[in-house]
Motif scaffolding. Structure first.
Motif, PDB file in Angstrom:
ATOM      1  N   GLU A   1      -7.730   7.621   3.527  1.00 49.73           N
ATOM      2  CA  GLU A   1      -7.466   6.781   2.315  1.00 49.73           C
ATOM      3  C   GLU A   1      -6.734   5.736   2.232  1.00 49.73           C
ATOM      4  N   LYS A   2      -5.594   5.855   3.103  1.00 49.21           N
ATOM      5  CA  LYS A   2      -4.740   4.784   3.222  1.00 49.21           C
ATOM      6  C   LYS A   2      -5.342   3.799   4.015  1.00 49.21           C
TER       7      LYS A   2
ATOM      8  N   VAL B   1       0.971  -1.150   0.027  1.00 49.96           N
ATOM      9  CA  VAL B   1      -0.061  -0.103   0.140  1.00 49.96           C
ATOM     10  C   VAL B   1       0.824   1.286   0.103  1.00 49.96           C
TER      11      VAL B   1
ATOM     12  N   GLN C   1       0.061   7.995   0.922  1.00 50.37           N
ATOM     13  CA  GLN C   1      -1.098   8.741   0.623  1.00 50.37           C
ATOM     14  C   GLN C   1      -1.184   9.902   1.247  1.00 50.37           C
TER      15      GLN C   1
ATOM     16  N   GLN D   1      -9.786  -2.340   2.386  1.00 52.16           N
ATOM     17  CA  GLN D   1     -10.188  -3.234   1.208  1.00 52.16           C
ATOM     18  C   GLN D   1      -9.180  -4.459   1.198  1.00 52.16           C
ATOM     19  N   LEU D   2      -8.001  -4.269   1.185  1.00 49.81           N
ATOM     20  CA  LEU D   2      -6.903  -5.247   1.294  1.00 49.81           C
ATOM     21  C   LEU D   2      -7.253  -6.472   2.163  1.00 49.81           C
TER      22      LEU D   2
ATOM     23  N   ASP E   1      -8.511   3.131   4.271  1.00 45.69           N
ATOM     24  CA  ASP E   1      -9.586   2.457   3.452  1.00 45.69           C
ATOM     25  C   ASP E   1      -8.905   1.516   2.462  1.00 45.69           C
ATOM     26  N   SER E   2      -7.510   1.697   2.089  1.00 44.56           N
ATOM     27  CA  SER E   2      -6.913   0.967   1.045  1.00 44.56           C
ATOM     28  C   SER E   2      -6.745  -0.323   1.819  1.00 44.56           C
TER      29      SER E   2
END
Length: 189
Positions: free
Chosen positions: A176-177, A168, A171, A183-184, A179-180
């Motif tokens: 936002e990081k 990742v 950001q 999701q992962l 959220d990334s």
């Protein structure tokens, strides 16, 4: 999945992201906090304030603390995924003579340590995009921005052979990081 490691250089967001995920999904995850911060805080010192022998001694303590913490939390939470703020491999980045001597000293090897973990998420430090707070958010941190980036790259190389290594990037907006990573992690489960 039983153990997911968040790793990366200083200022990558490991602690904040791990704490956020565990707070949001305490039914699913248990946090394994960073052993290095705990050990350095207990000793009231930092890596850069120690001589070479002291650095070796502290890295041994961090490794043993990490193993104990993982084993204890896994036994106490058998139905949950351990979300680790760093893993045993991270200490090799801070061993004075390098990773090979780290493994030798501890009586282990990289292959065995990689097997401890089901997935690894390498987080790029915010220092890579020049938003880094140094020791302001962690008094045990000693690296400047360039050293934080370099440390992150050493860690990325150390974890490189893990079959489930994910990246990742840094950001500008921490949410936002987060959220990334969420999701992962959802994809991994």
């Amino acid at each position: 999945m039983k153990r997911i490691v968040l790793t990366g250089g200083p200022g990558a967001g490991k602690t904040v992201i791990a704490q956020h995920l565990v707070a949001e999904r305490s039914d699913r995850f248990v946090l394994v906090p960073e052993s290095a911060t705990q050990v350095y805080s207990a000793l009231q010192t930092r890596w850069d304030r120690l001589d070479v022998a002291g650095r070796r001694d502290v890295q041994r303590k961090i490794y043993r603390h990490q193993i104990d913490q993982e084993d204890r939390l896994a036994a106490a939470n058998p139905g949950k995924i351990l979300l680790l703020d760093r893993g045993t491999i991270d200490g090799a980045a801070y061993w004075p003579e390098g990773p090979d001597e780290y493994w030798h000293d501890l009586g282990t090897n990289l292959a065995d340590e990689l097997k401890r973990y089901d997935a690894v998420i390498w987080l790029q430090t915010a220092a890579a995009i020049r938003i880094y707070d140094g020791s302001d958010s962690n008094a045990c941190r000693f690296e400047d921005a360039d050293a934080a980036v370099a440390s992150g790259e050493v860690l990325r190389k150390l974890w490189h052979d893990h079959p489930h290594l994910h990246t990742v990037q840094a950001q500008l907006v921490l949410d936002e990081k987060i959220d990334s990573v969420i999701q992962l992690v959802e994809m991994l489960m």
